[in-house]
Design an enzyme around this catalytic site. Sequence first.
Site, PDB file in Angstrom:
ATOM      1  CG  HIS A 181      -2.092  -0.881   1.108  1.00  0.00           C
ATOM      2  ND1 HIS A 181      -3.334  -0.563   1.604  1.00  0.00           N
ATOM      3  CD2 HIS A 181      -2.242  -2.087   0.514  1.00  0.00           C
ATOM      4  CE1 HIS A 181      -4.188  -1.525   1.324  1.00  0.00           C
ATOM      5  NE2 HIS A 181      -3.550  -2.463   0.673  1.00  0.00           N
ATOM      6  CB  CYS A 232      -5.507   3.108   4.727  1.00  0.00           C
ATOM      7  SG  CYS A 232      -4.872   2.317   6.207  1.00  0.00           S
ATOM      8  CG  ASN A 248      -4.964  -2.068  -2.533  1.00  0.00           C
ATOM      9  OD1 ASN A 248      -4.362  -2.966  -1.982  1.00  0.00           O
ATOM     10  ND2 ASN A 248      -6.265  -1.891  -2.385  1.00  0.00           N
TER      11      ASN A 248
HETATM   12 MG    MG Z   1      -4.821  -4.056  -0.003  1.00  0.00          MG
END
Ligand code: MG
Length: 305
Positions: A210, A241, A250
């Site tokens: 991420h 997140c 991501n």
């Molecule tokens: Mg992920």
Amino acid sequence: MALSKNIKLVEVGLRDGLQNEKVILSVAQKVELGKRLISAGVQRIETGAFVRYDKIPQMQGTDEVLTQLYNWNKKAHYSVLVPNERGMLEALKYKPSEVAVFAGCSESFSQRNINCSIEESFERFKPVFALAKKNKIKVRGYLSMCFGCPFEGDVSEKVVVDMAYRLYKMGAFEVSVGDTIGVAHVGQVQSIFRKLKKKIPTKALAGHFHDTRGQALANILAAYNEGIYIFDSSIGGLGGCPYAPAATGNVATEDVLYMFQKMGVKTGIDLKKILAIAPWLKQQMGKDLPSKVGNVGLLRPQPIL
Ligand code: MG
């Protein structure tokens, strides 16, 4: 060690990405996104999850998305997340070539995210692996919080390596090692993959990074330099997140493709076609997306006036 001249990307935008977005796309929108990705050369694509839709409404219609995409293109590899036996039984109705299971590497995260201890999560996997074997379906194992946990802080490398090995021994053809909150750094990635490689072949290891703290590409390159050549990424950088509001999620498919293409490493995916998806996707999501390359595009020299 010669590094691979080819890497494989697993597109996770439709599942991991959308699952962490507030906007809920319709089945038609998700199918359209899947078609655009596959048309750009994406071969491996997560299409959704057989979970409780009252808890995760973003995943509603996974059965239809999977069926429609499969009927449209039978060559691509479609995967769906199944949290337990019930999800696996549901998935079996649609014959995916691959399913994925998910475990967290810290007790606090496991309890909070999937309501069970780490040990219990492995118990839940047993019938999934058994059914997969019986039906000749491949199982991918996801490990989350491998580089740090939002509740416990540091996560032991030994725990991560042991859990990855356990999944591999249970029958996972691939274990995706995830930095779910984007805290990993290059030294840590190098260290953990060196330990993982001693127990699991590199062809069965994937990196899931991420970009929360801007380290994703550096971490991917660090893993690549350790011989890892399978990476998860999400179109546009879809997926926030949940533990850091307004943070990016991501790593974006566009950014990973740009880096590897410029290094001369093949991905089988057409970056220009992937970039063409961005304006449409922004419209569907009703917001800007975090992908850097996605937002500025490729270098186009301007005429000097
Ligand atoms: Mg992920």
